[in-house]
Design an enzyme around this catalytic site. Structure first.
Site, PDB file in Angstrom:
ATOM      1  CE1 TYR A  73      -3.752   2.803   0.712  1.00 52.18           C
ATOM      2  CE2 TYR A  73      -2.262   3.319   2.333  1.00 52.18           C
ATOM      3  CZ  TYR A  73      -3.424   3.662   1.457  1.00 52.18           C
ATOM      4  OH  TYR A  73      -4.311   4.565   1.598  1.00 52.18           O
TER       5      TYR A  73
ATOM      6  CE  LYS B 176       0.762   4.660   8.331  1.00 58.50           C
ATOM      7  NZ  LYS B 176       0.904   4.150   7.032  1.00 58.50           N
TER       8      LYS B 176
ATOM      9  CG  ASP C  48       5.732   3.794   0.888  1.00 57.79           C
ATOM     10  OD1 ASP C  48       6.156   4.615   1.972  1.00 57.79           O
ATOM     11  OD2 ASP C  48       4.485   3.693   0.457  1.00 57.79           O
TER      12      ASP C  48
END
Ligand code: PLP
Length: 429
Positions: free
Chosen positions: A145, A268, A240
């Site tokens: 994702y 995050k 990522d």
């Protein structure tokens, strides 16, 4: 039975006001059923909902809170920054401090640009890779994702090694056709694909530790293959690391594996619980970003002083590395206790773990590809999720989501969790 009266009332109203009652789909609890608890307060490892129910939290806001909720140092940093104003739309010292903290410690990046989310970070990194190579197409992997930008909301087309079809309404098919989706853990397919299309591929993007569709830990060989294919075809390798960056170690999965991408995306953890993302990498690439170069990307609130201050406070506590040793120890404690129960009863359960990231897979072996996850086992997760919630443990509301340990979890929290899991597994099997 859990009393969720206030949450139920809020959820009913929320559903009239916001699609699904939420601002991010998984929060609506559609995979596990029932009402999501509306959380009022978090402290350390514990969250408390509007009805006063307390839970040991293994979601941790989906990863940012590596020190748990409301850590005093982070709250103080935010408070101090807020006293001076919340946003200026000008450069501020906090941006330089956070950039310095990261760039001087992460060897494979020379420059960084802050944005407001992981989605924005990945979207911008892809644009930069396209600007740098003069190519349009990109490769991603099934089960990774990368946020919800158009280029990334793409599924594998029929048959291997074809370009993709959109996985959401509203994504132009021309955009989806520029993204190829390949299987993880498969050197042959990606090599054959690159031999055919490599000269047209701007970027290969991957979560080096895929943690958004189960925890699909990859073999070193596979990641090495991606690096060498990118070198061979002049393609930009994007890691990522929105989850893995600063979580597995300060310099992320790249540092752990010793495989260095051309660009990396963060989110995050770098925001300490506030909305932040970043993309970073080699100087020659980053120098293409406006205003120095011709790749345009901007943000009204990017580099926001509160978000930067929270990020600095969090990364400052991570930089000496001691937290990672203690998280690894807690992770091992959890893994050993759960595995002992699984072995004793011969349950079809496997715990995948990478440091403080864990995932319970209802299968006898660890899986490395999204297509190897058996969707029928999600009913087991649903049963377990409900039981855990009723007994004061909050797990992510989907069996495809991982759990996160924080520095605030104690052995006692973990042992309580293990004992509850043992009880519910007995009921399930
Ligand atoms: C969470 C996540 C994103 C998206 O970040 P948002 O801040 O939710 O937009 C992108 N990539 C990975 C690997 C993620 O885990």
């Amino acid at each position: 039975m859990l009393n969720l009266t206030k949450s139920e009332k809020l959820f009913a109203e929320a559903k009239q006001l916001m699609p699904g009652g939420v601002n991010s789909p998984v929060r609506a609890f559609l995979s596990v059923g029932g009402t999501p608890p509306f959380i009022k307060k978090g402290e350390g490892a514990i969250i408390t909902d509007e009805d006063g129910n307390r839970y040991v939290d293994f979601c941790n806001s989906w990863g940012p809170l590596i020190f748990g909720h409301a850590h005093p140092a982070i709250l103080n940093a935010i408070r101090e920054a807020a006293e001076n104003g919340t946003s200026f739309g000008t450069p501020c010292q906090y941006e330089v401090e956070l950039a310095r903290l990261i760039v001087t410690r992460v060897k494979h990046i020379d420059m960084i640009r802050f944005v407001n989310s992981g989605t924005e970070a990945v979207m911008s990194a892809l644009r930069l890779a396209r600007a740098f190579t003069g190519r349009d197409k990109i490769v991603k992997f099934e089960g990774c994702y990368h946020g919800h930008s158009d280029m990334m909301l793409v599924n594998a087309g029929s048959g291997l090694a074809t370009f993709g079809i959109s996985s959401s309404l509203g994504v132009p098919s021309e955009t989806a056709r520029n993204t190829a989706v390949l299987p993880l853990d498969d050197e042959t397919t990606v090599t054959q694909f690159m031999e055919k299309h490599g000269k047209d591929i701007a970027a290969i993007a991957i979560e080096p530790i895929p943690a958004n569709n189960g925890l699909l830990i990859q073999r070193l060989e596979f990641l090495k293959t991606l690096r060498s294919l990118c070198d061979r075809f002049g393609t930009v390798l994007i890691f990522d690391e929105v989850i893995s960056g600063f979580r597995v170690q300060f310099d992320g999965a790249a540092g752990y594996y010793g495989i260095f991408p051309d660009l990396v995306t963060y989110g995050k953890i770098i925001g300490g619980g506030l909305p932040v993302g970043a993309y970073a990498g080699r100087r020659d690439l980053m120098k293409m970003v406006a205003p120095v170069g011709k790749m345009y990307q901007a943000g009204t609130l990017s580099g926001n002083p509160l978000a930067m201050a929270a990020g600095i406070a969090q990364l400052d506590m991570l930089k000496d590395g001691s937290v990672y040793r203690s998280l690894e120890e807690k992770g091992r404690h959890l893994e050993e206790a759960l595995s002992a129960i699984v072995r004793k009863h011969n349950y079809p359960i496997t715990l995948s773990r990478f440091g403080s990231i864990f995932w319970l897979c209802f299968d006898r072996k660890a899986v490395r590809r999204a297509s190897d996850i058996d969707p029928t086992t999600m009913t087991h997760y649903k049963t377990m999720h409900r039981f855990m919630m009723e007994n004061g443990v909050y797990l992510a509301p989907s069996g495809y989501e991982v759990g996160f340990l924080s520095d605030a979890h104690t052995h006692e929290h973990l042992d309580t969790t293990v004992a509850l899991m043992a009880r519910v597994w007995k009921d399930i099997f």
